[in-house]
Design a protein around this motif. Sequence first.
Motif, mmCIF file in Angstrom:
data_model
loop_
_atom_site.group_PDB
_atom_site.id
_atom_site.type_symbol
_atom_site.label_atom_id
_atom_site.label_comp_id
_atom_site.label_asym_id
_atom_site.label_seq_id
_atom_site.Cartn_x
_atom_site.Cartn_y
_atom_site.Cartn_z
ATOM 1 N N LEU A 1 0.841 -1.190 0.000
ATOM 2 C CA LEU A 1 0.000 0.000 0.000
ATOM 3 C C LEU A 1 0.875 1.238 0.000
ATOM 4 O O LEU A 1 1.802 1.346 0.806
ATOM 5 N N VAL A 2 0.580 2.154 -0.924
ATOM 6 C CA VAL A 2 1.175 3.483 -0.896
ATOM 7 C C VAL A 2 0.100 4.383 -0.301
ATOM 8 O O VAL A 2 -0.927 4.636 -0.925
ATOM 9 N N GLY A 3 0.312 4.817 0.946
ATOM 10 C CA GLY A 3 -0.702 5.568 1.699
ATOM 11 C C GLY A 3 -0.969 6.959 1.148
ATOM 12 O O GLY A 3 -0.194 7.498 0.344
ATOM 13 N N LYS A 4 -2.067 7.559 1.612
ATOM 14 C CA LYS A 4 -2.509 8.871 1.128
ATOM 15 C C LYS A 4 -1.453 9.954 1.269
ATOM 16 O O LYS A 4 -1.371 10.847 0.440
ATOM 17 N N SER A 5 -0.651 9.907 2.312
ATOM 18 C CA SER A 5 0.347 10.959 2.525
ATOM 19 C C SER A 5 1.698 10.626 1.893
ATOM 20 O O SER A 5 2.639 11.397 2.016
ATOM 21 N N SER A 6 1.798 9.503 1.198
ATOM 22 C CA SER A 6 3.070 9.086 0.590
ATOM 23 C C SER A 6 3.231 9.649 -0.814
ATOM 24 O O SER A 6 2.269 9.724 -1.576
ATOM 25 N N VAL A 7 4.476 10.009 -1.136
ATOM 26 C CA VAL A 7 4.842 10.454 -2.482
ATOM 27 C C VAL A 7 6.097 9.680 -2.870
ATOM 28 O O VAL A 7 7.097 9.705 -2.143
ATOM 29 N N ILE A 8 6.042 8.994 -3.998
ATOM 30 C CA ILE A 8 7.165 8.187 -4.460
ATOM 31 C C ILE A 8 7.598 8.690 -5.829
ATOM 32 O O ILE A 8 6.767 8.872 -6.721
ATOM 33 N N HIS A 9 8.920 8.896 -5.970
ATOM 34 C CA HIS A 9 9.505 9.312 -7.244
ATOM 35 C C HIS A 9 10.393 8.177 -7.732
ATOM 36 O O HIS A 9 11.300 7.759 -7.026
ATOM 37 N N GLY A 10 10.124 7.675 -8.926
ATOM 38 C CA GLY A 10 10.957 6.617 -9.502
ATOM 39 C C GLY A 10 10.148 5.416 -9.932
ATOM 40 O O GLY A 10 8.979 5.263 -9.585
ATOM 41 N N ARG A 11 10.776 4.567 -10.688
ATOM 42 C CA ARG A 11 10.156 3.346 -11.215
ATOM 43 C C ARG A 11 9.936 2.354 -10.075
ATOM 44 O O ARG A 11 10.792 2.167 -9.227
ATOM 45 N N MET A 12 8.758 1.703 -10.085
ATOM 46 C CA MET A 12 8.458 0.680 -9.086
ATOM 47 C C MET A 12 8.240 -0.654 -9.789
ATOM 48 O O MET A 12 7.557 -0.716 -10.806
#
Length: 133
Positions: free
Chosen positions: A7-18
Amino acid sequence: MESFDTLVGKSSVIHGRMTVHDSLRIDGKVFGNLEPADKYPCSIAVGPSGVVTGNIHCNKAYIAGKVIGNIFAKELIFLSDCAVVQGDISAEAFTIASGAVIEGTMLQANRKVRNPQSNQLRSSTSASSMTSV
């Protein structure tokens, strides 16, 4: 609907390939492409508060948020009534709720169509360009 391992939560920001091994649900923001790890079949969901800026490659995609990029699913793309996709979508099957917005081309891959003259099934690929409001 299925359960999701990551889970990527509501307050999370991810930059980059997953890379995704099994399943992923995004309620936050992801800036980068989402891909299966080592050709594992994976499911990706973008929740109502989720935003993905990048391409999605998976077996099944469930979209209720916003995707700015293309979605390539081997099996199914499900767009809820609050989904917004700014890009092309490609899958064998689609479920699109009334109210979903698609600004791009829709391609149905590996579709079986019946030849009216011989009454036999054959493979086909169809495309349509759509903008829904």
